[in-house]
Design a protein around this motif. Sequence first.
Motif, mmCIF file in Angstrom:
data_model
loop_
_atom_site.group_PDB
_atom_site.id
_atom_site.type_symbol
_atom_site.label_atom_id
_atom_site.label_comp_id
_atom_site.label_asym_id
_atom_site.label_seq_id
_atom_site.Cartn_x
_atom_site.Cartn_y
_atom_site.Cartn_z
ATOM 1 N N GLU A 259 0.826 -1.203 0.000
ATOM 2 C CA GLU A 259 0.000 0.000 0.000
ATOM 3 C C GLU A 259 0.861 1.254 0.000
ATOM 4 O O GLU A 259 0.549 2.237 -0.693
ATOM 5 N N GLU B 197 0.940 4.394 -2.693
ATOM 6 C CA GLU B 197 0.763 5.780 -2.232
ATOM 7 C C GLU B 197 1.930 6.664 -2.649
ATOM 8 O O GLU B 197 1.756 7.851 -2.947
ATOM 9 N N GLU B 198 3.132 6.098 -2.680
ATOM 10 C CA GLU B 198 4.311 6.880 -3.070
ATOM 11 C C GLU B 198 4.294 7.244 -4.555
ATOM 12 O O GLU B 198 4.938 8.222 -4.960
ATOM 13 N N ASP C 167 2.605 9.026 -6.925
ATOM 14 C CA ASP C 167 1.576 10.048 -6.819
ATOM 15 C C ASP C 167 0.517 9.979 -7.917
ATOM 16 O O ASP C 167 -0.655 10.295 -7.685
#
Length: 398
Positions: A51, A55-56, A58
């Motif tokens: 996850e 999320e990293e 973008d």
Amino acid sequence: MSRDICVIVPTIREYECMRSYFENAREHGFDLSRLDVILVTEDFCETDEMEAMLEEEDDVAGEVFDGTRREEWYEAHGVSEYSHIVPAASHAETSFGLLYMWAGDYDYGFFIDDDTLPHDEWDFFGTHLDNLAFEGEIETVSSDEQWVNVLYQNADEHDLYPRGYPYSAMHESVETEQAHADTIVASQGLWTNVPDLDAVRILMDGDLQGQAQTRTTKDDYDGDFVAAEGNYLTVCSMNLAFRREVIPAFYQLPMDENEWDVGRFDDIWSGVFLKRACDILGTQIYNGEPLCEHNKAPRSTFDDLNNEVPGLELNEHLWEIVDDVGEEAAAAVDQSGDAFGADPEAYAAVFEAMADELEGGDWEEYNNGAFFNYVGEFMGDWLDCLDALAETTPTANQ
């Protein structure tokens, strides 16, 4: 642009490979905002880290579905009674991604295996989409065995046959011609480095770690192609794109969790069913670019052999069983409103006919023949689950 592409990645370890695919998209100017990335994994895996990776990135959207989250998803969508159709800790759990895609508003799906990497020279996502939109003349391949070896272009040098290719169809005579194709529903990218072979062929190549010593390179491929009508081919889901409408006929079969211990044929048999449906409905499967680099992790060849042996004889005969099935079912479907060539109901009708043939047949002459009956039952459950999703999630009808 809306997120019209669902990327399905079965993974228990090398999920970081997806960063290379995202970087490939950026380098080639592909719009990552079109992607919704679904990592299908297990409770014992690094779900928090997966996850965090998404999320990293973008410009990438996505979710991680371990076993617990899959069960929650089934319940939320009112299909818990069908959770058995997706085996746990099996490559066939890619079928969960198909269910997720069916319940969403996506036009295209991608399968990417976690032991692959894209080649820099190809726009991975863009090339697959170009293949799905292809219209024109293309090399069309057939053989006197009704099977096309997807590695045929340099087979005289490497003598390789891919995993799932029937032993009875080897030593075929190949014919090629240029023919028109304009209704591509699946794009199979092929592979460099470790070829996708079965354990018997890997042992013949002299390797005990699950990896053939003979490797493939870009030089082994000489242009894109389709298999002619009436000819089957192995469909490997490590590098594959497809249109939404084929999902009813593209169930990744229930392997590993069965009393016969049959495994390793989930994508192969799904490809047999899909090719039969395509032949009836006048659509095609595109093969060739974009290539991916297959970096299969070392593992016991004998472990793979143990998983494959229970289904080897069945694999020799599955295509013969379905080769005469489905035409009447497809003819009964009204496709007058379809804009592309064949709508999901047509694929579902052909798939249902094949399911009925397998479930109702007497296959005692084959080793583990009852597994065919089992598969046919699960194929019917697959279609029922898709119908249930269509009722509970209106976008599934779009």
